[in-house]
Design an enzyme around this catalytic site. Sequence first.
Site, PDB file in Angstrom:
ATOM      1  N   ASP A   1      39.988  19.601 -16.817  1.00 35.26           N
ATOM      2  CA  ASP A   1      39.925  19.968 -18.232  1.00 35.26           C
ATOM      3  C   ASP A   1      38.472  20.250 -18.608  1.00 35.26           C
ATOM      4  OD1 ASP A   1      40.661  20.426 -20.818  1.00 35.26           O
ATOM      5  OD2 ASP A   1      41.236  18.374 -21.277  1.00 35.26           O
ATOM      6  N   ASP A   2      38.180  21.482 -18.978  1.00 34.68           N
ATOM      7  CA  ASP A   2      36.822  21.869 -19.411  1.00 34.68           C
ATOM      8  C   ASP A   2      35.796  21.850 -18.281  1.00 34.68           C
ATOM      9  OD1 ASP A   2      37.994  21.910 -21.919  1.00 34.68           O
ATOM     10  OD2 ASP A   2      36.354  20.886 -22.918  1.00 34.68           O
TER      11      ASP A   2
ATOM     12  N   LYS B   1      33.268  27.991 -22.639  1.00 35.08           N
ATOM     13  CA  LYS B   1      34.521  27.680 -23.325  1.00 35.08           C
ATOM     14  C   LYS B   1      34.614  28.369 -24.683  1.00 35.08           C
ATOM     15  CE  LYS B   1      37.010  23.692 -25.288  1.00 35.08           C
ATOM     16  NZ  LYS B   1      37.137  22.232 -25.309  1.00 35.08           N
TER      17      LYS B   1
ATOM     18  N   LYS C   1      47.558  15.360 -19.083  1.00 37.38           N
ATOM     19  CA  LYS C   1      47.496  16.106 -20.342  1.00 37.38           C
ATOM     20  C   LYS C   1      48.604  17.150 -20.436  1.00 37.38           C
ATOM     21  CE  LYS C   1      44.446  19.424 -22.680  1.00 37.38           C
ATOM     22  NZ  LYS C   1      43.045  19.821 -22.905  1.00 37.38           N
TER      23      LYS C   1
ATOM     24  N   CYS D   1      42.192  25.353 -24.133  1.00 43.51           N
ATOM     25  CA  CYS D   1      43.229  24.566 -23.450  1.00 43.51           C
ATOM     26  C   CYS D   1      44.647  25.052 -23.697  1.00 43.51           C
ATOM     27  CB  CYS D   1      43.146  23.102 -23.881  1.00 43.51           C
ATOM     28  SG  CYS D   1      41.505  22.359 -23.716  1.00 43.51           S
TER      29      CYS D   1
ATOM     30  N   HIS E   1      36.921  16.365 -20.138  1.00 43.27           N
ATOM     31  CA  HIS E   1      36.874  16.604 -21.588  1.00 43.27           C
ATOM     32  C   HIS E   1      36.232  15.395 -22.274  1.00 43.27           C
ATOM     33  CE1 HIS E   1      38.145  17.761 -25.609  1.00 43.27           C
ATOM     34  NE2 HIS E   1      38.703  18.861 -25.128  1.00 43.27           N
TER      35      HIS E   1
ATOM     36  N   ASP F   1      41.119  24.592 -16.422  1.00 46.53           N
ATOM     37  CA  ASP F   1      41.869  25.416 -17.375  1.00 46.53           C
ATOM     38  C   ASP F   1      41.019  26.512 -18.003  1.00 46.53           C
ATOM     39  OD1 ASP F   1      40.372  23.590 -18.830  1.00 46.53           O
ATOM     40  OD2 ASP F   1      42.013  22.951 -20.142  1.00 46.53           O
ATOM     41  N   HIS F   2      39.700  26.343 -18.007  1.00 51.93           N
ATOM     42  CA  HIS F   2      38.776  27.368 -18.519  1.00 51.93           C
ATOM     43  C   HIS F   2      37.360  26.902 -18.234  1.00 51.93           C
ATOM     44  CE1 HIS F   2      38.171  24.593 -21.828  1.00 51.93           C
ATOM     45  NE2 HIS F   2      39.457  24.614 -22.079  1.00 51.93           N
TER      46      HIS F   2
ATOM     47  N   HIS G   1      49.427  18.999 -24.136  1.00 51.88           N
ATOM     48  CA  HIS G   1      48.807  19.854 -25.164  1.00 51.88           C
ATOM     49  C   HIS G   1      49.593  21.135 -25.426  1.00 51.88           C
ATOM     50  CE1 HIS G   1      44.670  20.986 -27.109  1.00 51.88           C
ATOM     51  NE2 HIS G   1      45.549  20.503 -27.970  1.00 51.88           N
TER      52      HIS G   1
END
Length: 585
Positions: A43-44, A375, A142, A83, A298, A350-351, A144
Amino acid sequence: ASFLLLCSRTSLVAPLILGLLLQPPLTQLSIVTQPNIVLLMADDLGIGDVGCYGNDTIRTPNIDRLAKEGVKLSQHIAAAPLCTPSRAAFLTGRYPLRSGMDAINNYRVIFWNGGSGGLPPNETTFAKILQQQGYSTGLIGKWHQGVNCEFRNDHCHHPLNHGFDYFYGMPFTLISDCQPTETPEMDRVFRRKLWVYTQMIGLVTLTAALGRLTGLISVHWKTLTCLAGFSLLFFISWFSSYGFVRYWNCIMMRNHEVTEQPMVTDRTTSLILRESISFIERNKHKPFLLFLSFLHSHTPLLTTEKFLGRSSHGLYGDNVEEMDWMVGQVLDAVDKEGLKNTTLVYFASDHGGWLERQEGKRQLGGWNGIYRGGKAMGGWEGGIRVPGIFRWPGVLPAGTVIDEPTSLMDIYATVVHLAGGVLPPDRVIDGRDLMPLLRGTVEHSEHEFLFHYCGVHLHAVRWHQKDSGAIWKAHYVTPVFHPPGAGACYDRGICPCFGEGVTHHDPPLLFDLSRDPSEAKPLTADTEPLFDTVIRKIGRAIEEHRRTLTPVPEQLSLYNVVWKPWLQPCCGTFPFCWCDKEGDN
């Protein structure tokens, strides 16, 4: 003659009987033909945060081992720079605006567990297809992608309604509000404005009351009562949601049951790892899909004491190194059960990393290496180019690097093919099966064009000109960086998709990523002979792409993202929502 005929028939039938006797049972055959699939998503995480992608200061030996034993993608692209839309595209193999999971406003992700937006029930995830193919499917970590639609327990957006047999984790996302010692992160600027408005209304009410008492102002008591009532209602209207973010959003669930409200962050990492390993152990005798969706890296960067202070990049580096350790623990669990050669493992983010995420002098976001932006930036490479690694011993060639445009959406078609499933024929699937490219049976990616959105706004397009090797990228909209030249939107905390915070380019900015991956020097008609030809080609591709889009309900509309008390997951009787069932265990 009849004896010879009988012998002849016997000689033909005997091999058939022998073949049937030697045929393995269907359950055993399915294990051989359908690999286990382990999907690991950070994540991130920035592409520059991983050792095998060039970082020599953050230690990621387990992720690096995956790359050494498998295939590393150097041009792996997220379908969105945030996300919620990125993960929607990953799960469905479709650009997020096809499912209504990209925003027309500034609320570009799911904002509340008690909101009504989310991944629509009519979307078919890869988990749903694998479930139909006999896989045990699990999501740990996660989500989301929303929870409920119309009432508290309809679970229309829940993982169990999207093909997962088992879910343990956060239905929302990790935010700093989940850690009582951290500065609140969610809607920080808007929340400050609400406080100011509340104080102004309160001050007006107090001034009027004092004026009435002292006789300086002629105000009826009825007017004062209405003013005081309005002030109280205004305060309750926003504080009932924003004042209890930790209770409404920072929760843990097991399937449909809320197990922690609020979550106990000190043990979250160990529980997620335990659940992941347990899922592998429980399902080792049949094909399984495990989607381990990390809460790392994150903010607030939950890191156990064992890893604090170990890296040379502060808390962020510690957090990444802990995640790498978790990757190693999962790989060890696969090896321990003798599943290494029958398991496809995939790792990605994810990014891109969040450049603007800082507290004072502390950098709490990731690094995107040589790539510009980060991001929330839909066009620049730093926001969408992510790590992408596959390992399947004996099937995928070890130590291979592929420099072809690929997408997170490609996982959909790839795992569906491996499971023996069929892609839904009633909708556009934007992802492509990567197995021929990963195995080296084809030279080029199937993607000729990739479209880079920021919300529903098209910011950039890349064209893979396969005959020349050029990878052209045209930027139609770019964010305005502040301070100028800083490479991010430090004044806003996150770059916008539209309005005064962006610049429109006509003609578009053009880069050849094969020569300029950092997007440092835009080409012009004077410096690039093919400039006009390339722009026309990309323009026609955009027109064709837009003809494939159909109107769908906006899942991230203002109505869908606001908090609705009647949709809030609650482990007690609303509004008395608190529990710790993990602690009880």
